[in-house]
Design a protein around this motif. Structure first.
Motif, mmCIF file in Angstrom:
data_model
loop_
_atom_site.group_PDB
_atom_site.id
_atom_site.type_symbol
_atom_site.label_atom_id
_atom_site.label_comp_id
_atom_site.label_asym_id
_atom_site.label_seq_id
_atom_site.Cartn_x
_atom_site.Cartn_y
_atom_site.Cartn_z
ATOM 1 N N ASN A 66 32.098 28.183 41.499
ATOM 2 C CA ASN A 66 32.140 27.334 40.399
ATOM 3 C C ASN A 66 33.643 27.606 39.872
ATOM 4 O OD1 ASN A 66 29.522 26.275 40.458
ATOM 5 N ND2 ASN A 66 28.663 27.904 39.391
ATOM 6 N N ASP A 67 34.492 27.890 40.631
ATOM 7 C CA ASP A 67 35.722 28.122 40.346
ATOM 8 C C ASP A 67 35.782 29.162 38.933
ATOM 9 O OD1 ASP A 67 38.528 27.988 40.611
ATOM 10 O OD2 ASP A 67 38.802 26.337 39.181
ATOM 11 N N SER A 68 35.074 30.446 39.028
ATOM 12 C CA SER A 68 34.966 31.154 38.061
ATOM 13 C C SER A 68 36.124 31.768 37.597
ATOM 14 C CB SER A 68 33.575 31.955 38.157
ATOM 15 O OG SER A 68 34.044 32.925 39.206
ATOM 16 N N GLY A 69 37.143 32.174 38.362
ATOM 17 C CA GLY A 69 37.984 33.044 37.925
ATOM 18 C C GLY A 69 39.408 32.999 38.725
ATOM 19 N N TYR A 70 40.376 33.934 38.415
ATOM 20 C CA TYR A 70 41.668 34.256 39.103
ATOM 21 C C TYR A 70 41.429 35.635 39.653
ATOM 22 C CZ TYR A 70 43.833 30.029 37.117
ATOM 23 O OH TYR A 70 44.069 28.825 36.879
ATOM 24 N N TYR A 71 41.767 35.772 40.832
ATOM 25 C CA TYR A 71 41.951 37.048 41.572
ATOM 26 C C TYR A 71 43.313 37.553 42.437
ATOM 27 C CZ TYR A 71 36.849 36.231 41.042
ATOM 28 O OH TYR A 71 35.722 36.037 40.347
ATOM 29 N N TYR A 72 43.875 38.481 41.452
ATOM 30 C CA TYR A 72 45.155 38.919 42.213
ATOM 31 C C TYR A 72 44.716 40.264 43.069
ATOM 32 C CZ TYR A 72 46.754 36.005 38.539
ATOM 33 O OH TYR A 72 46.871 34.817 37.697
ATOM 34 N N GLU A 91 43.818 47.135 45.125
ATOM 35 C CA GLU A 91 43.649 46.939 43.536
ATOM 36 C C GLU A 91 43.428 45.543 43.357
ATOM 37 O OE1 GLU A 91 45.620 47.644 39.472
ATOM 38 O OE2 GLU A 91 46.698 48.265 41.173
ATOM 39 N N VAL A 92 42.292 45.156 42.752
ATOM 40 C CA VAL A 92 42.053 43.945 42.397
ATOM 41 C C VAL A 92 41.940 43.716 40.998
ATOM 42 C CG1 VAL A 92 40.191 41.866 42.729
ATOM 43 C CG2 VAL A 92 40.594 43.791 44.493
ATOM 44 N N LEU A 93 42.661 42.677 40.574
ATOM 45 C CA LEU A 93 42.626 42.290 38.985
ATOM 46 C C LEU A 93 41.648 40.856 39.033
ATOM 47 C CD1 LEU A 93 43.572 42.427 36.170
ATOM 48 C CD2 LEU A 93 45.354 40.972 36.695
ATOM 49 N N ALA A 94 40.808 40.979 38.201
ATOM 50 C CA ALA A 94 39.927 39.792 38.157
ATOM 51 C C ALA A 94 39.964 39.189 36.776
ATOM 52 C CB ALA A 94 38.323 40.070 38.532
ATOM 53 N N VAL A 95 40.343 38.065 36.495
ATOM 54 C CA VAL A 95 40.516 37.238 35.344
ATOM 55 C C VAL A 95 39.375 36.254 35.483
ATOM 56 C CG1 VAL A 95 41.647 35.992 33.557
ATOM 57 C CG2 VAL A 95 43.073 37.792 35.063
ATOM 58 N N THR A 96 38.449 36.338 34.741
ATOM 59 C CA THR A 96 37.389 35.204 34.761
ATOM 60 C C THR A 96 37.281 34.387 33.362
ATOM 61 O OG1 THR A 96 35.694 36.847 33.753
ATOM 62 C CG2 THR A 96 35.643 36.530 36.048
#
Length: 151
Positions: A66-72, A91-96
């Motif tokens: 569902n296109d829930s977030g951005y993952y860096y 390292e993973v940065l998750a912006v939901t």
């Protein structure tokens, strides 16, 4: 013969130099995770998908469900001679985002002995009720045994 002896010494010295440099450890960085200073400009519950992309850049990948977030994602890989490359840091940065496209949560994850470790978290709710897609995905790493595949 001295000309031939000099050439032989030069070839041997060059071969030794090549052998020594082949055994040197090299580290390569892959991906991008924004700095904490840049993340401080993002306000949970206020910023949107577009403002996040403007502030910290476009993500490495987006949410699968569902296109829930951005993952860096950032990885540091160790290369040594003939050995298999080894990931020494990830390292993973998750912006939901919520359904309106507003930032709901910012989490930073790292790997420690193959286990997902939350490094920091900013959430609008008082506690995290459901697990994010990334946490569910990475949470199963290392939980399999041979008995799980044998009936």
């Amino acid at each position: 013969m001295t000309g031939m002896g000099l050439k032989l010494k030069t070839v041997l010295a060059a071969g030794a130099l090549v052998a020594l440099t082949a055994c040197t450890t090299q580290y390569r960085n892959h991906g991008y995770v924004p700095l904490e200073e840049d993340l401080s400009n993002i306000v949970v519950g206020v910023d949107t998908r577009d403002s996040v992309a403007e502030t910290i850049g476009t993500p490495s990948t987006g949410g699968v469900l569902n296109d829930s977030g951005y993952y860096y994602v950032h990885s540091k890989v160790k290369h040594y001679a003939y050995r298999q490359p080894q990931v020494v840091e990830r390292e993973v940065l998750a912006v939901t985002f919520d359904k309106r496209g507003v930032v709901r949560n910012i989490e930073r994850f790292g790997l420690s002995d193959g286990n997902v470790v939350p490094l920091s978290r900013r959430v609008t709710e008082s506690s995290v009720v459901d697990k994010s897609f990334l946490r569910q995905l990475l949470g199963n790493l290392g939980r399999f045994t041979a008995g799980d595949f044998i009936e």
